[in-house]
Design an enzyme around this catalytic site. Structure first.
Site, mmCIF file in Angstrom:
data_model
loop_
_atom_site.group_PDB
_atom_site.id
_atom_site.type_symbol
_atom_site.label_atom_id
_atom_site.label_comp_id
_atom_site.label_asym_id
_atom_site.label_seq_id
_atom_site.Cartn_x
_atom_site.Cartn_y
_atom_site.Cartn_z
ATOM 1 N N HIS A 478 18.520 6.841 -34.664
ATOM 2 C CA HIS A 478 18.983 5.947 -35.739
ATOM 3 C C HIS A 478 20.144 5.087 -35.245
ATOM 4 O O HIS A 478 20.147 3.865 -35.445
ATOM 5 C CB HIS A 478 19.419 6.791 -36.938
ATOM 6 C CG HIS A 478 19.881 5.987 -38.109
ATOM 7 N ND1 HIS A 478 19.077 5.706 -39.192
ATOM 8 C CD2 HIS A 478 21.064 5.386 -38.379
ATOM 9 C CE1 HIS A 478 19.735 4.966 -40.067
ATOM 10 N NE2 HIS A 478 20.957 4.765 -39.591
ATOM 11 N N GLU A 479 21.120 5.706 -34.599
ATOM 12 C CA GLU A 479 22.302 4.955 -34.165
ATOM 13 C C GLU A 479 21.961 3.953 -33.051
ATOM 14 O O GLU A 479 22.507 2.853 -33.010
ATOM 15 C CB GLU A 479 23.401 5.916 -33.699
ATOM 16 C CG GLU A 479 23.842 6.934 -34.744
ATOM 17 C CD GLU A 479 24.149 6.312 -36.090
ATOM 18 O OE1 GLU A 479 24.738 5.213 -36.129
ATOM 19 O OE2 GLU A 479 23.795 6.914 -37.120
#
Length: 1037
Positions: A478-479
């Site tokens: 996600h990051e």
């Protein structure tokens, strides 16, 4: 060491806290600061003005001076503070010492003079009152109260656009404070100081500069015309005391259109203890020699700036569209390591105590992505990416023990996947990841320096759950997706934050599937996101994915958008779009979109334009904006009702409170199949009923809509089709895709909550589970039945409900018993999830063999000091054993929680401690959340939520939240309100909740409070109407 807050020193309109010891010298020391300022001389180094009593020595390296040689890095004529040499420094130190001694006498004199002045004032007031009472005074008329003035303008004007910053920051904290016999140890200091120069272009003539500053002491403004190298006279500098946080600088002469200028400012601030801005974090290194041993305590500082906290670290144009290049220098103590967004370009020694680290210029980016850390952390090195240097930082003992190894192994692979998928290389030479003891939220995507909670990055073989890898790889994915969606291409304003978070959520599942294909997480996460969004979006108090910009102005309004709708609905709508236009066309559109807007800002219409272009080039005719605006610009979603007898289909806004009048409608893409035909795609483009041949059951076959849950809508059928689908589930559930087996359950239960179908239909969808082994259908049933548990676990319904669940889960528990009893888990990732759900349902509903297994395994650990429970099963077994036990089990778990250095084990114990049925132990646990030495601030909300889920702790948690709101809401007050009130189903609880919403300043949690009120009203009505029906069904089944 504890901080002693002696008071506040007023500087202009700011309040500056003083932290010191309690000696007379310490108390008088702050006054020396005032006298030095009055004397007109500020002691400073070449990097920043240090207006405090312990300045640092001069930096002799001439390259560190703020007289620059080019616009964004070393510009020739930018302002420079006075630079003292070592002789000046010695002279300054001597002078300050003298002033420190003199200030004792002066302080005493000051007290005497103050008392004299107060006495004189009292005498004058008494005399005035006596004289005034003898007069015949005509009082002015009482005027009606004036109307409230207009709200402040919250957005920066667009007349000045920043291009670059040169920033120097010095955090003065100590990473360790060692107590030595007969030696006075320094107290911790939370001071940070620095200066910044921002270079900007003028697009419209103005004599006023607006930027942001909050909780900073700002001084010494210098404005330079970069075209003429002339200094411009500053007339005023005002910090607006409202939510705008504007720093307004008035000039004698105007900035001219087309001109290039710079603004230099000194600043000082206080390191936060509340996980925002530049904040302090602590951890223990090694094993303390005794309880309370502070020598083992270590400190670090880190930034956490999203969405609007960059202004708390340095004065800046703190809006996402105001992108700029950052040149950063961090001054820090010799034993520490500084990390920043860009690669380190050099570290230089100042003296025995200090050195500074300079970083290369960053890419052009928004202020909320600015980041740095200062710590004693060490790193491991990853070689899984050939071009980018990837380092993972953590506590030295965690790195030595190789707890960073799993993150190292997957990070480079994830980065490579995104580079290949997007067709754009990661645009920095390095990527640092750091596991922080304290951070809220779980991670933050700062460009080039991604910060994580320790539990989100560290994995300990043999102790951490195998499923913990799934969490770590998903969060990293996600990051890293944000390095493109958010960092490279950023939304223009926060109302479109879903473009960041929805896309990062959606893309992360593809990255995980690439790196860990055996996890098979895509289906599970897509369904979880869909169901989470459905719950929130079925309330009239929901919000659109992309609300109007004018509705999102204040920090509270911005923060409210970081919620389930933005993340989960955003991901679900992106998935629906990709399925609707086709994965190949969608992929092409995304690559073109990212390439076109590199380093720029966008709004959702820009995305629609590039999807439209790809669709048109592929020969399609769909009006993408017309379709997608119905999903992003309005709240909610539809329920599609299908009559398989005549093929009639229509849509209606789905709301739990069906009495709410709504005229909303959507363009709906529908994938439909039957037991005799494959999936096909049709669209519903009308708000009124239409008939379509594809929905007619011609030979008694069942019809299934929303195949594989690609659409963001619920589906209802005529009773005959529901009966055919339920029969298929009973006879051969595998004839229906596994995602739809879960969705049929979820739709039926939620349609029943909205009173669209009978509640007995929903309960009938659970009959087939006694032969089901797949995780998704069981997860859907347990989650939906959890609502029944919350509504009825304090009523006569609960006993028959437990008996039914015990009967249904018995075969599933038996299927895994050979694994569970021998502390093993299946190889298949999905079956590992099913094993956990089997234990949880079986034990919590009193299946004797399950309770016996959990208590015996936990007792073996207690008696033998050997934990043989498989890491996958620890959380659920710990919980069930503590629930069945008492004080002895709870205190054993607490002792292990406090002594464990493994983040995964601590997390499992922290959750399990909330499972006890002893009210006095739950009360103790709640009190512990107020002590950060016991429960970290970032873990306080979730700990309270776990306690509230326990029927024995719900009322305790609700009272505790109200009593300590200011402290417990620091992390995420919205989630806290939502979760703690989930069991509310009585008029008394509704009244308490309404009083709470009215009496408390809830800030970003305001919307959550009103959503909780709406949900509670729905609960009250639903329980009243369904109590007897549900009781009869469970007794009969």
């Amino acid at each position: 060491m504890p901080l002693v807050h002696l008071g506040s020193l007023s500087i202009s309109s700011f309040q500056y806290k003083i932290c010191s010891d309690t000696s007379l010298e310490a108390i008088t020391r702050p006054f020396a600061l005032v006298f030095l300022a009055v004397d007109g001389r500020s002691w400073r180094t070449s990097h920043c003005i240090l207006e405090h009593s312990n300045p640092s020595p001069t930096i002799k390296d001439q390259s560190l001076q703020t007289r620059d040689t080019d616009k964004l890095s070393d510009t020739a004529d930018s302002p420079r503070p006075v630079n003292y040499d070592l002789q000046d420094w010695a002279e300054a130190s001597s002078t300050m010492a003298k002033v420190s001694h003199l200030s004792k006498a002066v302080a005493g004199t000051f007290v005497i003079l103050t008392i004299s002045v107060i006495a004189g004032l009292i005498t004058m007031i008494v005399f005035y009152d006596q004289q005034y009472s003898q007069l015949n005074v005509t009082y002015p008329p009482t005027l009606p109260a004036t109307t409230t003035g207009p709200p402040p303008v919250m957005r920066l004007p667009k007349n000045l656009i920043p291009e670059g910053y040169k920033i120097f920051i010095q955090p003065h904290f100590y990473t360790r404070i060692i107590e030595v016999v007969n030696v006075t140890s320094p107290n911790q200091t939370l001071l940070f100081t620095g200066n910044s120069t921002v270079y900007f272009h003028c697009f419209q003539r103005t004599s006023t500069i607006f930027l942001h500053s909050k909780d900073l002491v700002v001084s010494n403004p210098i404005v330079i015309d970069q075209n003429t190298n002339e200094k411009m006279r500053v007339m005023t500098m005002t910090n607006h005391q409202d939510e705008s946080n504007f720093l307004e600088i008035g000039l004698k002469d105007a900035l001219e259109t087309g001109g290039n200028y710079s603004l230099f400012l000194d600043f000082a601030g206080e390191v936060s203890e509340y996980l925002e801005g530049l904040y302090l974090s602590s951890y223990t290194e090694g094993i303390p020699e005794y309880e309370g041993d502070s020598n083992a305590e270590r400190f670090l500082v880190s930034t956490n700036l999203q969405p609007t906290d960059a202004r708390k670290v340095f004065p800046c144009f703190d809006e996402p569209e105001m992108k700029a290049v950052f040149n950063v220098t961090i001054i820090h103590r010799r034993e520490t390591k500084a990390l920043g967004n860009a690669r380190e370009s050099g570290t230089f020694i100042i003296d025995d105590e200090w050195h500074y680290t300079r970083f290369a210029p960053t890419p052009r980016m928004s202020t909320y992505l600015f980041a740095f850390t200062v710590s004693e952390f060490t790193s491991s090195h990853s070689s899984s990416h050939g071009r980018v240097v990837i380092k993972t930082f953590a506590r030295p003992e965690a790195v030595t023990a190789r707890h960073t190894q799993y993150a190292e192994n997957v990070t480079g692979q994830i980065l490579g996947f995104y580079e290949n998928y997007f067709g754009i290389e990661y645009l920095q030479q390095k990527l640092d990841q750091i596991a922080l003891p304290d951070l809220y939220p779980a991670a933050m995507e700062n460009w080039g320096l991604v910060t994580y909670q320790e539990a989100s990055l560290l994995y300990e073989e043999g102790v951490s759950s195998l499923l913990h890898k799934e969490e770590i790889v998903t969060i990293i994915s996600h990051e890293l997706a944000h390095q493109w969606f958010g960092n490279l291409v950023t939304m223009k304003w926060w109302n479109d934050i879903w473009l960041n978070e929805g896309f990062a959520t959606y893309m992360s599942y593809f990255a995980v599937d690439h790196v860990e294909p055996s996890f098979k997480i895509k289906d599970t996460y897509f369904v979880n996101d869909l169901h989470a969004a459905f719950r929130e979006d079925a309330l009239a108090s929901s919000h659109p994915l992309s609300p109007p910009p004018d509705d999102v102005q204040t920090t509270s309004q911005i923060t409210e958008l970081f919620d389930t709708i933005t993340y989960c609905k955003g991901a679900s709508v992106v998935r629906m779009l990709a399925d609707f236009v086709g994965e190949r066309v969608f992929h092409k559109a995304i690559k073109s979109y990212l390439m076109a807007f590199r380093y720029e800002n966008t709004e959702q219409n820009n995305l629609w334009e590039y999807v439209q272009q790809a669709v048109t080039e592929d020969g399609g005719f769909t009006d993408i904006a017309k379709v997608m605006d119905t999903w992003t610009n309005q709240i909610g979603y539809p329920v599609i009702t299908i009559n398989t007898t005549n093929g009639e289909i229509y849509q209606k806004h789905f709301l739990y409170n069906d009495t709410t009048d709504s005229s909303l409608w959507w363009y709906v893409p529908i994938r439909v199949m039957s037991n005799t035909s494959a999936s096909t795609l049709v669209t519903l483009e009308d708000s009124s009923p239409v008939k379509k041949e594809v929905f007619i059951s011609k030979r008694g076959e069942w019809i299934l809509a929303n195949v594989n849950c690609t659409g963001y809508y619920r589906v209802n059928y005529n009773p005959e089709n529901w009966e055919r689908l339920l029969t298929q589930l009973e006879i051969n559930p595998h004839g229906i895709p596994v995602m739809n087996r879960a969705q049929l359950i979820d739709d039926a239960f939620n349609l029943a909550r909205a009173k669209i179908v009978d509640v007995t239909l929903a309960l009938n969808t659970t009959h087939f589970l006694h032969d089901e082994r797949a995780y998704l259908p069981w997860e859907s049933a347990v989650r939906n039945l959890e609502y029944f548990v919350l509504m009825f676990d304090r009523s006569e319904v609960y006993g028959p409900m437990q008996a039914y669940l015990k009967s249904q889960v018995k075969d599933l528990y038996k299927f895994f018993s050979n694994y569970t009893d021998n502390c093993r888990v299946p190889d298949d990732h999905s079956l590992q999830q099913s094993q956990i759900i089997a234990i949880e349902v079986a034990c919590s509903n009193g299946l004797p063999e399950c309770v016996k297994m959990a208590t015996e395994l936990f007792k073996y650990w207690m008696n033998n000091n050997t934990n043989i429970i498989h890491p996958n099963l620890r959380s659920v077994i710990y919980c069930q054993a503590i629930a069945a036990g008492g004080k002895e089990e709870w205190e054993f778990a607490w002792k292990n929680f406090m002594s464990s250095s493994d983040t995964s084990e601590k997390e499992q114990l922290r959750i399990a401690l909330s499972c006890t049925k002893k009210i006095w132990l739950l009360n103790r646990y709640l009190r512990y959340t107020l002590d950060p030495e016991k429960i970290r601030l970032m873990d306080v909300p979730s700990t309270i939520i776990y306690i509230a889920k326990n029927v024995a702790g719900q009322a305790l948690a609700w009272n505790f939240v109200r009593a300590h709101w200011d402290y417990v809401s620091v992390g995420d007050g919205s989630v806290l309100i939502e979760e703690v009130t989930r069991r509310f189903s009585t008029k008394f609880e509704l009244q308490e909740l309404e009083r709470f919403a009215n009496d408390f300043d809830l800030g970003p949690a305001t919307r959550a409070a009103y959503q909780a009120i709406e949900q509670t009203r729905v609960n009250i009505e639903w329980v009243s109407e369904n109590n007897d029906i549900i009781l009869d069904w469970f007794i009969a089944n």
